[in-house]
Design an enzyme around this catalytic site. Sequence first.
Site, PDB file in Angstrom:
ATOM      1  N   GLN A   1      -1.374   6.623   1.442  1.00 40.94           N
ATOM      2  CA  GLN A   1      -2.204   6.237   2.201  1.00 40.94           C
ATOM      3  C   GLN A   1      -3.644   6.844   2.588  1.00 40.94           C
ATOM      4  OE1 GLN A   1      -0.530   7.655   5.900  1.00 40.94           O
ATOM      5  NE2 GLN A   1       0.526   5.106   5.307  1.00 40.94           N
ATOM      6  N   GLY A   2      -4.000   5.506   2.695  1.00 44.39           N
ATOM      7  CA  GLY A   2      -5.993   6.135   2.895  1.00 44.39           C
ATOM      8  C   GLY A   2      -6.693   5.403   1.586  1.00 44.39           C
ATOM      9  N   ASP A   3      -5.538   5.169   1.280  1.00 39.62           N
ATOM     10  CA  ASP A   3      -6.718   5.038  -0.809  1.00 39.62           C
ATOM     11  C   ASP A   3      -6.365   3.064  -0.548  1.00 39.62           C
ATOM     12  OD1 ASP A   3      -7.019   7.148  -1.862  1.00 39.62           O
ATOM     13  OD2 ASP A   3      -4.595   7.531  -2.460  1.00 39.62           O
ATOM     14  N   SER A   4      -5.815   2.770   0.831  1.00 37.75           N
ATOM     15  CA  SER A   4      -5.070   1.527   0.500  1.00 37.75           C
ATOM     16  C   SER A   4      -6.494   0.365  -0.275  1.00 37.75           C
ATOM     17  CB  SER A   4      -4.984   1.067   1.685  1.00 37.75           C
ATOM     18  OG  SER A   4      -3.267   1.349   1.875  1.00 37.75           O
TER      19      SER A   4
ATOM     20  N   HIS B   1      -4.032  -5.675   4.239  1.00 35.68           N
ATOM     21  CA  HIS B   1      -3.148  -4.717   5.146  1.00 35.68           C
ATOM     22  C   HIS B   1      -3.718  -3.272   5.428  1.00 35.68           C
ATOM     23  CE1 HIS B   1      -2.882  -1.790   1.732  1.00 35.68           C
ATOM     24  NE2 HIS B   1      -2.600  -1.042   3.032  1.00 35.68           N
TER      25      HIS B   1
ATOM     26  N   ASP C   1      -2.490  -9.141  -1.607  1.00 37.71           N
ATOM     27  CA  ASP C   1      -3.104  -8.358   0.122  1.00 37.71           C
ATOM     28  C   ASP C   1      -4.664  -8.303  -0.710  1.00 37.71           C
ATOM     29  OD1 ASP C   1      -3.341  -6.247   1.185  1.00 37.71           O
ATOM     30  OD2 ASP C   1      -2.139  -5.287   0.072  1.00 37.71           O
TER      31      ASP C   1
HETATM   32  C1  4AZ Z   1       0.047   2.795   1.516  1.00 44.27           C
HETATM   33  O1  4AZ Z   1       0.659   4.156   2.124  1.00 44.27           O
HETATM   34  C2  4AZ Z   1      -0.093   2.912   0.250  1.00 44.27           C
HETATM   35  N1  4AZ Z   1       1.993   5.529  -3.130  1.00 44.27           N
HETATM   36  C3  4AZ Z   1      -0.758   3.416  -0.607  1.00 44.27           C
HETATM   37  C4  4AZ Z   1      -0.167   3.242  -1.895  1.00 44.27           C
HETATM   38  C5  4AZ Z   1       1.177   4.000  -1.722  1.00 44.27           C
HETATM   39  C6  4AZ Z   1       1.999   4.504  -1.010  1.00 44.27           C
HETATM   40  C7  4AZ Z   1       1.639   3.721   0.323  1.00 44.27           C
HETATM   41  C8  4AZ Z   1       1.409   4.295  -3.613  1.00 44.27           C
HETATM   42  O2  4AZ Z   1      -1.268   3.261   1.812  1.00 44.27           O
END
Ligand code: 4AZ
Length: 266
Positions: A220-223, A74, A125
């Site tokens: 967000q940003g850790d994805s 993603h 993913d």
């Molecule tokens: C994201 O938006 C996202 N709390 C990643 C991890 C989590 C929520 C959102 C988990 O990339």
Amino acid sequence: MLALLAAVPVPLVALGTAAPAEAQRRVVGGSAVSTADHPWIVALSSRQQFGSGRSGQFCGGALVTPTKVVTAAHCFYDEARGRVDRPGLKVIVGRDDMRGTSGREVAVRSVWIHPDYSFAANMNDVAVLTLAESQGALPVVELVGQGETEPYAAGTTTQVYGWGDTTGRGDYSPVLRGVSVPVVPDQVCAQAYPGGQDGRFDARGMVCAGEERGGKDACQGDSGGPMIVDGRLVGLVSWGTGCAEAAHPGVYTRVSSVADAVRSVL
Ligand code: 4AZ
């Protein structure tokens, strides 16, 4: 680590546009860590798309061979356009602080997305990047085996790493952070994410982690960033409702469900 917003189940990358909804839970209780201790943790960067202030960082990943990085599919999708290019895509190794220039920015030769990846369902993913130059001097992280179950036993302590949001208000961390979160039982996660507004958890391809009362999470940003158990890559930051909220654990790609597919491209 990170954390962000939105009461929507959509998987997002570092969007830049923080729209803090009602979910402001403070981070996600991690602490700063160093790539010196975890040299296989990498950042994905597009300075052209995300700006140079934080080296263009928009996702995390893990080096699994000297030329291959595992991350989330993603990271290469968005709501409006589906599959997107990340212009000037680089993998950054050896840089703790994204405001600096330490380590190296390595060009990416190709991006493989799992053939059964579903943006709508958040399934499979996972993506694999092939680097233009081998990082032969760097240690790599071992992938969990296909079909392994033990690392996913409820209560197992995992470590999660990233440069993502730390407050739920779009405060992306300049420095790498890590947090420990326990694996949540699949039945509990299925109740947290029954489908609809909050998304649907599917244990065939996902695993959840977080404290019951929240407070520690990826955001967000850790994805695409690594979830580690006993030194092996078992998960990838994928999605969730908000960040660090009670009753809404973080959802991770269950690497054991895609390990053979990943290995076929290593
Ligand atoms: C994201 O938006 C996202 N709390 C990643 C991890 C989590 C929520 C959102 C988990 O990339």
